[in-house]
Motif scaffolding. Structure first.
Motif, PDB file in Angstrom:
ATOM      1  N   LEU A 184       0.809  -1.217   0.000  1.00 18.54           N
ATOM      2  CA  LEU A 184       0.000   0.000   0.000  1.00 18.54           C
ATOM      3  C   LEU A 184       0.843   1.269   0.000  1.00 18.54           C
ATOM      4  N   MET A 209       1.241   4.637  -3.924  1.00 15.32           N
ATOM      5  CA  MET A 209      -0.151   5.076  -3.822  1.00 15.32           C
ATOM      6  C   MET A 209      -0.703   5.620  -5.133  1.00 15.32           C
ATOM      7  N   GLY A 264      -5.182  -3.136   8.661  1.00 16.57           N
ATOM      8  CA  GLY A 264      -4.459  -3.471   7.447  1.00 16.57           C
ATOM      9  C   GLY A 264      -3.889  -4.868   7.448  1.00 16.57           C
ATOM     10  N   GLN A 314      -2.254   2.955   6.678  1.00 16.24           N
ATOM     11  CA  GLN A 314      -2.758   2.288   5.480  1.00 16.24           C
ATOM     12  C   GLN A 314      -4.048   2.905   4.956  1.00 16.24           C
ATOM     13  N   ARG A 324      -7.541   6.358   0.249  1.00 14.75           N
ATOM     14  CA  ARG A 324      -7.591   4.968  -0.214  1.00 14.75           C
ATOM     15  C   ARG A 324      -8.957   4.332  -0.016  1.00 14.75           C
ATOM     16  N   GLY A 381       1.688   5.565   1.724  1.00 11.98           N
ATOM     17  CA  GLY A 381       1.329   6.127   0.427  1.00 11.98           C
ATOM     18  C   GLY A 381       1.783   7.534   0.162  1.00 11.98           C
ATOM     19  N   MET A 427      -9.220  -1.004  -1.145  1.00 12.43           N
ATOM     20  CA  MET A 427      -8.712  -1.696   0.042  1.00 12.43           C
ATOM     21  C   MET A 427      -9.649  -2.884   0.280  1.00 12.43           C
ATOM     22  N   ALA A 443      -4.873  -4.083  -2.933  1.00 14.07           N
ATOM     23  CA  ALA A 443      -4.696  -2.645  -2.702  1.00 14.07           C
ATOM     24  C   ALA A 443      -3.798  -2.053  -3.784  1.00 14.07           C
TER      25      ALA A 443
END
Length: 444
Positions: free
Chosen positions: A57, A60, A218, A250, A255, A280, A364, A410
């Protein structure tokens, strides 16, 4: 091809000879990734893969994003490093942006090099501010690999020691569909978790420093409580003066699609006291940090610096990456393409007895795997799917509380509809192949 394979085997041998045995590698034949572009990466054999894990992750926006590589190159050509002992314009400018985006009033920002270090710093702030070493954490949580963050990690697979400088108390709420409250509806689930928290605080006298929680767990397998749970917790915490730390390592930066920060799904009576971030924002560069209201951030009464946190090069990269994210509405893309991908994955998993649950939001997504026909978590199934997907040109992650029985999906937030469809098709084939193999091996 044989020569390339020999080269990879030699690198693997050298890796094992000098690096820790507990440093995990994916796949029976570990990959050496040599370069990437967009949502794709290439290995040392020249094979291309669609990347649905983004360096855990971390990639990004996109691999080799031109704005980021240009910013890094230009800053590196001026000065690489200064430390926090000197004024640092890129660090100040990025801190101003993050403070404004955080939602925390009168915010201060401290930069670190990782999410682990960010959470470690948040724990230092909370315990110093409250004068207590007691910390609340959620079961199935993961907050890092340092001595202090391992001590608040409620996931046995990532807790190599029971020793800790903190007294950690674990509350319910991180996992919706397992545990003693799984059969309750959302409202009753929230009430039960709040009652559990209040009961726990009654036994501590309320002298707890903070609750630290991931809005979506996560490493725990992308599990999440019903929206509003953390706001309900906050009402209890406020009565005792206990801080709320939102671990956004995360979940941050859009996200989850619907929100820029994961805590916003639980907004209730406002933002957390402390927010941690990493992954990210640097798009592969080592950037982490803590945001806290000034009263909390400034509570330390001893000297502290960061040698590498806020490096001019990493700040330049993060600044360019954040600009690209906002100008191209990648949060909106995560919501739109993530919603399509979630529907496609759910359709692919329909009727498969190896799949217990598909869950997630935005880009996610978690797929919990079990032994076919049972409710028993199956790390074996996850490994089989990972291998089959890799053969099909797709890279996935895995996690969960049972030594890796959950597939983690992800991809970079710039994922296109065509790439979502392509990845879902490979994933569907890999899931069917894994179920067939498990059933054929007599592992019903």
């Amino acid at each position: 091809m044989t020569g390339r394979s020999d080269h990879r085997d030699d690198l693997l041998h050298r890796h094992r000879a000098v690096l820790p045995g507990w440093l995990a590698l994916y796949y029976d034949r570990p990959l050496e990734l040599t370069h990437g572009e967009g949502r794709h990466v290439w290995d040392a054999d020249g094979r291309r893969y669609l990347d649905f894990f983004g360096g855990i992750l971390t990639t990004m926006t996109a691999h080799a994003l031109p704005e980021v590589t240009k910013a890094v190159s230009e800053q590196a050509g001026r000065i690489l490093h200064t430390s926090t002992l000197y004024l640092n314009r890129p660090m100040v400018e990025l801190a101003e942006r993050i403070a404004a985006l955080s939602g925390i009033p009168d915010a201060r920002v401290f930069f670190t090099t990782s999410g682990t270090e960010a959470n470690d710093a948040a724990l230092l702030l909370a315990t110093a501010y409250r004068g207590s070493h007691q910390v609340l954490a959620l079961r199935n949580s993961y907050h890092g690999r340092s001595f202090s963050t391992v001590g608040i990690t409620g996931n046995r697979a990532w807790s190599p020691t029971t020793l800790s400088p903190l007294q950690t108390l674990y509350v319910h709420g991180g996992v919706r569909t397992r545990g003693p409250y799984a059969g309750l509806d959302d409202a009753a689930f929230v009430r039960a978790c709040v009652a559990d928290l209040e009961d726990l605080l009654g036994q501590t006298g309320g002298r707890v420093a903070a609750l630290i929680a991931e809005p979506v767990q996560g490493v725990g397998g992308f599990t999440a409580p019903p929206d509003g749970l953390l706001a309900a917790f906050r009402e209890v915490l406020d009565r005792h003066g206990i801080l709320w730390i939102s671990d956004e390592v995360q979940t941050g930066w859009g996200r989850t699609g619907d929100h820029f920060w994961g805590w916003q799904a639980h907004a209730g009576n406002g933002p957390p006291d402390v927010l941690t971030f990493a992954k990210g924002i640097g798009n592969g560069m080592s950037v982490g940090g803590v945001v806290a209201r000034a009263e909390v951030m400034n509570c330390l009464d001893a000297n502290s610096i960061s040698t590498f946190g806020g490096s001019p090069v990493t700040m330049a990269a993060a600044h360019a990456n954040l600009t690209h994210l906002l100008e191209h509405d990648l949060q909106g893309n995560a919501r739109r393409v993530g919603g399509l991908l979630l529907e496609r994955v759910r359709a692919a998993c329909a009727g498969l007895s190896v799949v217990r649950e598909v869950r997630g939001r935005g880009l996610m997504i978690g797929i919990e795997l079990v032994r076919p026909g049972t409710d028993e978590p199956s790390p074996e199934a996850a490994s089989l799917v990972l291998e089959a997907a890799r053969e099909g040109g797709l890279l996935l992650g895995k996690g969960g509380s049972h030594l890796g029985s959950v597939l983690r999906v992800a991809p970079p937030l710039s994922l296109t509809v065509a790439e979502a469809e392509e990845g879902a098709a490979v994933l569907e084939e890999a899931l069917h192949a894994a179920q067939t193999e498990l059933e054929g091996s007599g592992n019903p």
